[in-house]
Structures are given as structure tokens and as C-alpha cells.
Design an enzyme around this catalytic site. Structure first.
Site, PDB file in Angstrom:
ATOM      1  N   GLU A 170      -3.814 -31.677  -7.147  1.00 42.77           N
ATOM      2  CA  GLU A 170      -4.744 -32.029  -8.428  1.00 42.77           C
ATOM      3  C   GLU A 170      -4.311 -33.536  -8.638  1.00 42.77           C
ATOM      4  OE1 GLU A 170      -6.525 -28.322 -10.455  1.00 42.77           O
ATOM      5  OE2 GLU A 170      -4.145 -28.584 -10.474  1.00 42.77           O
TER       6      GLU A 170
ATOM      7  N   GLU B  98      -3.757 -21.245  -5.732  1.00 42.20           N
ATOM      8  CA  GLU B  98      -3.790 -20.707  -7.028  1.00 42.20           C
ATOM      9  C   GLU B  98      -4.346 -19.274  -6.938  1.00 42.20           C
ATOM     10  OE1 GLU B  98      -3.393 -24.904  -8.357  1.00 42.20           O
ATOM     11  OE2 GLU B  98      -4.530 -23.962  -6.795  1.00 42.20           O
TER      12      GLU B  98
END
Length: 698
Positions: A108, A128
Site C-alpha cells: 500500500e 490480509e
């Protein structure tokens, strides 16, 4: 910490600032790292001499994700969102230069940069989902804009990383660069930044990109088809669906609204029981590697060559593990025919993997080239570790170990693949019991990740440390246990098996019992699992111990051993592994129940589930009390990786805590009162913890 340094001199001294993240071992995005990035970007953007910024990491990897120890705690500033906003809104181009793995929050960070370059060996992913959550810092919104929604769905929902070549092809990175050491990579990043400046390239903000998501807008069928394609793998998990919804938001909403939706979906998952279980398991797996009296610096044997005794299903699979890790292995059998048959199956397994595109033909030949065959025990003479994988019969195993003791070099590790037998008795057949250890592989051994290492009374610390290290090297998750019948996994499984047999005698059909466990999240129930493993294996063990299982024995006496014979508890069509309920088996069950004077009745799903799983937890408590397992979380790792316990339920001991040990203990006492059977007596540890209002997991 994150620190800012001037770039190396590439002809335009002072134009590029290098921001280096140095937070060993994996550069996790802890609060001090976020603050360092935040302050470093502000400093660089305020410096009039700096025209571009490169983010690079020290050590063996780029940022490998968030610091998950911060999950569930009050947020601390600066948030990752605010750091990413600062990077993305920088008036000067920001380039991330990536090595190792850019995972989760690390990826990210790179997605907020204007440009990304990576070394050939770099890997990129958003894992995740494996913690029961979703990328919560814009990953679900930015990734679809740069690689397209379908590729983003694949990456986010699977959680699996991609390599640099694929990342370049799909547009995730802008260039593959040379560089190994951090200094070299920083230089490569600076060179790319210089090129951006010289060519006056625009600030490419991913949030503003629309060309790859626009074609999917207003096409819900894209997401419906994807849901259908992953339904089987994601059954029971909550996070995959929220990941899909987040990518849908990226396609259909403006960026700011999509971020808001992502946050809502993230918070929903963070507070879910599934995510709590998966995050617990993440730490449980890592904790299993720690052995209190065997420190990390304990010397280990160097394993350059292995040998496997037995070329059957288990022996062949174990040999594949060594070959897959690049370790030469000799497979030894008593007869050439058995040897040829076993290695033929190994080759077929490799070729099947190649046919699915997971290996090249050259990979197949390379791995087969690492496997040699022999009918002479002396071929194990130069092996550093020998794994015995013969019949589960004590006299046979003792004979094998006596032979190995005579031919193997003095410092070789001698391992037995027993699933139930006494490792100390096997070790006593040698003059070196300190070198003997159990290495219980799970079938199919080349696929299943669990390795239950069984420490004998005389196993040395070096032998234990070597077995744990080798396990990790060959791609397993090793868990150390002590000696008892069935160790941890099979000892608990035995309790479930006793109740499964009673349940079908009392009124439940095999397919009903199996359905209750598959609804709970297991990939299959006890009867389908028995058919897959081969009913003759348990039959042979029972006969050796003088134990009877009336229904199972009757089925085996008919030559019905499961899938390999086309019939066991269920019938199987040729070439199809789908279990089909069989009236003949149901007649056997009724006949046995009648002969035993059992009155059959309807059983609720709740009773079936409790009678199958509560005895396992109770046995787990005994195992902990006897110190057969080091910690409750080790039992959970064994059951998730060895027996298909759904990871989103954390494992049997974590699950028991979630129910409440008092409620579980009281239900055991109810079953004891109803049946008059001492089987249901709560274990002392369970009784004590329930009385104190505590759980198994500290």
C-alpha cells in the site's frame, strides 16, 4: 526507524533524497516507522534542493506489512492513511525501490508512490485475507486502478503474492532494476528518479486512474462470476466476501467514497470472531517453533543428504519433500518391484503438477534426478538424516532401526514416521537413542504442511533442533510433541472416532455425521476421511492392540477399505472421489446396533457436533497436563495443518475458550449423567480452568 539520507552521486548531486526504512527484521509499519516516513517526506518536500524522493528499505526485505501486534489497540498517530496521503500528494515525484517482499501495508505504501521499481526477485502481495481482514489503507481501491479489477480480485482474495515479472506485465511496477544490497537498490531507485525528472514525467497518482476500472463499471456479473469461482476455497470465511465488496466499491464509487467503504468493511472484519481466530493462529504458528529448553542457537546437524526407508505412499511423498528442497535423497526398499512402483508414482505426481503449470518439465527432471533408489540398506551409510516409513508395526520398525544403527554414520539423525507407536521403544533398538526422533508426516506427505516431531526421552537437543530446522527447510510447519500413543493429533482424533462410531450405532447415518463436521468447516467428515486414508490401516492397528470397532471391522472384513477399493463407508464411482451413501453399510450399522441391544433414535446436529468435538478438547486438556504438548496453541497448529480444522475457528483449544470452558465442562457432565460412561469425565485441567473462569490460551 525511517531515516533520510542524500542520494548517491549519479551526476546530479543533491536532486534526489533517499528515505530509508530500517526496522528489522521485516521493516513492519510500526508507529515509529510511520512517523519516520511522515517526517521524512515532509522534510524532503520542504527542501528546495530536493526534486524527487526514493523510498528504499534496509535489510533483507521491503516493508513486509503492518505491525499486527498493534491490532485491537487504540490507534496511534500518524495513521498509515495520513502517511500515504502525504506521499501521494507530494509535489515532487516519489519512487519506491523494492526488494524482498512488499506485502500488505508495504504494498500500500508503494501504491501511494508515483512510480515503483523492483528487483527481479521481489514479490508483491496483499495477504490480509489470511488474517481474516482486508487491506485497510487503500489497497483495495488503488490496486484495481493499476492492475484492473479482475487481477486485483485474484490477488486480494487469495492473498498470494506475485513475482516481479508478473508485476511488470500487469502494470504494478514500472521497471525491473538491478540491485541486491540496499545501497545498490537505492542507486537504482535514484537512477529511475533522475529519468523521471529528465523526461519531465507527470506525477502519476493511482487514485486518479480510471482506464482499467471503467470497463467493469455497471457489470455486476464480473463479480458474480468471481464469487462463484472461489466459492469452494472461501467457504466459511468472511473476509473474502468483504474483499470482493471493497473491489466493487473501487470500480463503482469515487476514490474518496471507496476508501470510506473499504474502512467500513475493514472494521467489520477486524471485530469478527473469524479474524480474531486467524490473527491468533498467525502467532500460534510462530510460537510453535520455540522450544523452551532448546534455544535458537542450539547446534544442528548439517543436512546435505537424506535417505527414506520405504517407497510406499508415505515414503515416496517424504522423498519428494527432500527433493523439492534440493536435498539429494535415496529411497530404499526390500524389493526392486516395490521400488520401481513407488518411484513411478513419484514421477506421476510431479508430472501432474507440471500439467497444472506449477512446474516445468525441466523442474520435474531436476527433482527426479535428486532421488536415487536402492534395495541395499548400506545405501543409507552416507545420509545425514534417515526417515523410516515402513508398516506401522513395532517389530518391523525395530528391525529397520537395528539395521540402520549398524550402517549409518555416527552423527546421522534417525527418524521414524510412526503415527502412533512408542518412539522410545523404537529408539531402544539402537545403540544411539539420542539420535532418534519421531517425524510424523501427514498424508499426502508431499502436500500436507504439518510435521509432528516426537521427542523421545533420550532425544538430544541437537537431534530435536535438527528435526525442527529440517522441517522448516522442506516447507513444513514442525511442532514438537512428546511420546504417548497417537501423540497429539491422532490421540485426540481417536476420541472423535470413538464417538463417530457410537453416533452411527445410536441413529445417525455416516453422511449425516460427516455433514455436521463439513458444515462446521472441516474439508471432510470422519467417515469420508477414513475412506480416503484407507480403512485397512486402522483395522491393522486395532488388531495389533486387540481393540474392536464393530462397524468398521465388519466393513473391512468385506474388503471395503475405502476409495482405493471403490467402497468403504461410502461407495465411489470409478475416477470420482465423491462419497455416495450406501444402503449396504446402513444395513450393517443397523444389524450391529441390534446385536448390541442399542435402540436407535434421531440425533440433533448440535448433539452430533458436541459429541465429536468436546471429547477432543477434553483429551487436549489431558495432553497439556501430561506435558505431551508444550502449549495449547501447539495443539491448535497441529489440528489446523494436520486435520483440516478450519483456521477461522482458531483450533480446538481456542474454539473451546470461545465457547467458555465452564459451559463445555458442564455439557460433558450432562453426557456422563445421561450415559453413565466415565468417558465423559472432565479432565482435571479442564475442570480446574472452568472453575477459575479461565481458558486454555493465556
Amino acid at each position: 526507524m525511517a531515516k533520510i539520507t542524500q542520494s548517491v552521486d549519479l551526476g546530479s548531486r543533491g536532486r534526489v533524497a533517499v528515505l530509508t526504512v530500517d526496522n528489522p527484521p521485516v521493516n513492519a509499519l510500526s508507529q515509529h516507522v510511520r512517523k519516520g516516513l511522515h517526517d521524512g517526506i515532509k522534510q524532503a518536500t520542504a527542501d528546495g534542493a530536493v526534486q524527487a524522493i526514493v523510498i528504499v528499505c534496509a535489510g533483507r526485505t521491503f516493508i513486509a506489512g503492518a505491525d499486527i501486534t498493534e491490532f485491537g489497540k487504540p490507534p496511534t498517530e500518524p495513521s498509515l492513511h495520513s502517511v500515504l496521503d502525504l506521499i501521494e500528494s507530494s509535489p515532487k515525484p516519489v519512487v519506491s525501490a523494492i526488494h524482498g517482499t512488499a506485502l500488505g501495508g508495504g504494498l500500500e505504501v508503494t501504491l501511494a508512490c508515483h512510480y515503483r521499481v523492483g528487483v527481479k526477485s521481489a514479490r508483491f502481495g496483499l495477504p490480509e485475507v489470511k488474517l481474516g481482514i482486508l487491506p485497510g489503507a487503500g489497497g483495495t481501491q488503488r490496486l484495481p486502478r493499476v492492475v484492473g479489477p479482475q487481477k486485483a480480485l485474484q490477488m486480494i482474495v487469495s492473498g498470494d503474492p506475485i513475482g516481479a515479472d508478473e508485476a511488470l506485465r500487469v502494470g504494478l511496477i514500472d521497471e525491473i532494476v538491478a540491485g541486491g544490497a540496499a545501497g545498490d537498490l537505492a542507486a537504482a531507485g535514484v537512477a529511475f528518479a533522475e529519468k523521471v525528472l529528465n523526461e519531465r514525467r507527470p506525477l502519476k497518482k493511482i487514485r486518479d486512474l480510471d482506464d482499467k476500472i471503467a470497463p467493469a463499471r455497471g457489470k455486476p456479473e464480473i463479480f458474480a462470476e468471481f464469487r462463484k469461482s472461489v466459492a469452494r476455497q472461501t467457504r466459511g470465511f468472511r473476509a473474502p466476501e468483504n474483499c470482493i465488496k471493497a473491489v466493487e466499491a473501487a470500480v463503482n464509487l469515487p476514490f474518496a467514497e471507496g476508501l470510506k467503504r473499504e474502512r467500513e468493511l475493514f472494521v467489520e472484519l477486524l471485530n469478527s470472531p473469524e479474524s480474531k481466530a486467524q490473527r491468533y493462529f498467525f502467532f500460534a504458528e510462530r510460537e510453535a517453533a520455540k522450544i523452551p529448553d532448546v534455544p535458537a542457537d542450539t547446534p544442528t546437524r548439517e543436512i546435505k543428504k537424506a535417505a527414506v526407508i520405504g517407497a510406499g505412499t508415505m515414503g515416496g511423498g517424504i522423498a519428494m519433500n527432500f527433493a523439492n528442497a534440493g536435498i539429494p535423497v535415496t529411497v530404499i526398499e526390500v524389493a526392486q518391484e516395490a521400488l520401481d512402483r513407488g518411484l513411478g508414482i513419484v514421477r506421476k505426481n510431479y508430472e501432474a503438477t507440471a500439467a497444472r503449470g506449477r512446474l516445468t518439465p525441466a523442474d520435474v527432471e531436476k527433482r527426479m534426478g535428486l532421488i536415487t533408489a536402492s534395495v541395499d540398506f548400506k545405501a543409507a551409510a552416507d545420509a545425514d538424516i534417515v526417515v523410516e516409513a515402513v508398516f506401522e508395526e513395532m517389530p518391523v520398525k525395530r528391525e529397520v532401526f537395528a539395521k540402520l544403527d549398524a550402517v549409518c554414520k555416527p552423527d546421522a539423525v534417525l527418524a521414524t514416521n510412526t503415527s502412533t507407536l512408542d518412539v522410545d521403544e523404537i529408539a531402544s533398538a539402537t545403540k544411539r537413542p539420542e539420535s532418534v526422533i519421531g517425524t510424523h508426516f501427514f498424508s499426502p506427505a508431499n502436500v500436507m504442511r504439518l510435521l509432528e516431531n516426537v521427542r523421545g526421552k533420550k532425544s538430544s537437543k541437537t537431534t530435536v533442533a535438527t528435526a525442527m530446522t529440517v522441517g522448516r527447510r522442506i516447507g513444513k510447519v514442525p511442532v514438537l510433541v512428546g511420546v504417548c500413543y497417537g501423540f497429539v493429533g491422532n490421540r485426540m482424533l481417536h476420541q472423535r472416532g470413538l464417538q463417530a462410531e457410537k453416533l452411527i450405532l445410536e441413529g445417525a447415518a455416516p453422511h449425516e455425521v460427516d455433514r455436521v463436521l463439513t458444515d462446521f468447516g472441516f474439508p471432510m467428515g470422519p467417515f469420508a476421511m477414513g475412506d480416503l486414508a484407507g480403512l485397512d490401516v486402522g483395522w491393522r492397528i486395532r488388531k495389533g492392540r486387540g481393540v474392536k470397532a464393530p462397524v468398521a471391522d465388519r466393513i473391512c472384513e468385506l474388503g471395503r477399505f475405502g476409495q482405493k477399493t471403490g467402497a468403504g463407508y461410502f461407495r465411489y464411482e470409478k475416477g470420482d472421489r465423491t462419497p455416495i451413501p450406501d444402503l449396504e453399510v446402513e444395513k450393517i450399522i443397523v444389524d450391529v446396533a441390534t446385536s448390541l441391544g442399542i435402540t436407535r433414535r434421531a440425533l440433533s446436529d448440535e448433539e452430533i457436533l458436541q459429541r465429536l468435538l468436546y471429547p477432543m478438547v477434553n483429551e487436549g486438556a489431558k495432553i497439556l497436563d501430561e506435558k505431551i504438548a508444550i502449549r495449547a496453541s501447539d495443539i491448535d497448529v497441529i489440528w489446523v495443518y494436520g486435520y483440516g480444522w478450519p483456521v477461522y475457528r482458531g483450533g480446538p483449544m481456542f474454539w473451546a475458550d470461545s465457547i467458555g470452558l465452564k459451559a463445555l465442562r458442564d455439557r460433558l457432565l450432562e453426557f456422563k449423567k445421561q450415559s453413565g460412561d466415565a468417558f465423559w469425565t472432565p479432565a482435571p485441567l479442564l475442570d480446574r480452568l472452568a472453575g477459575e473462569g479461565k481458558g486454555f490460551i493465556a
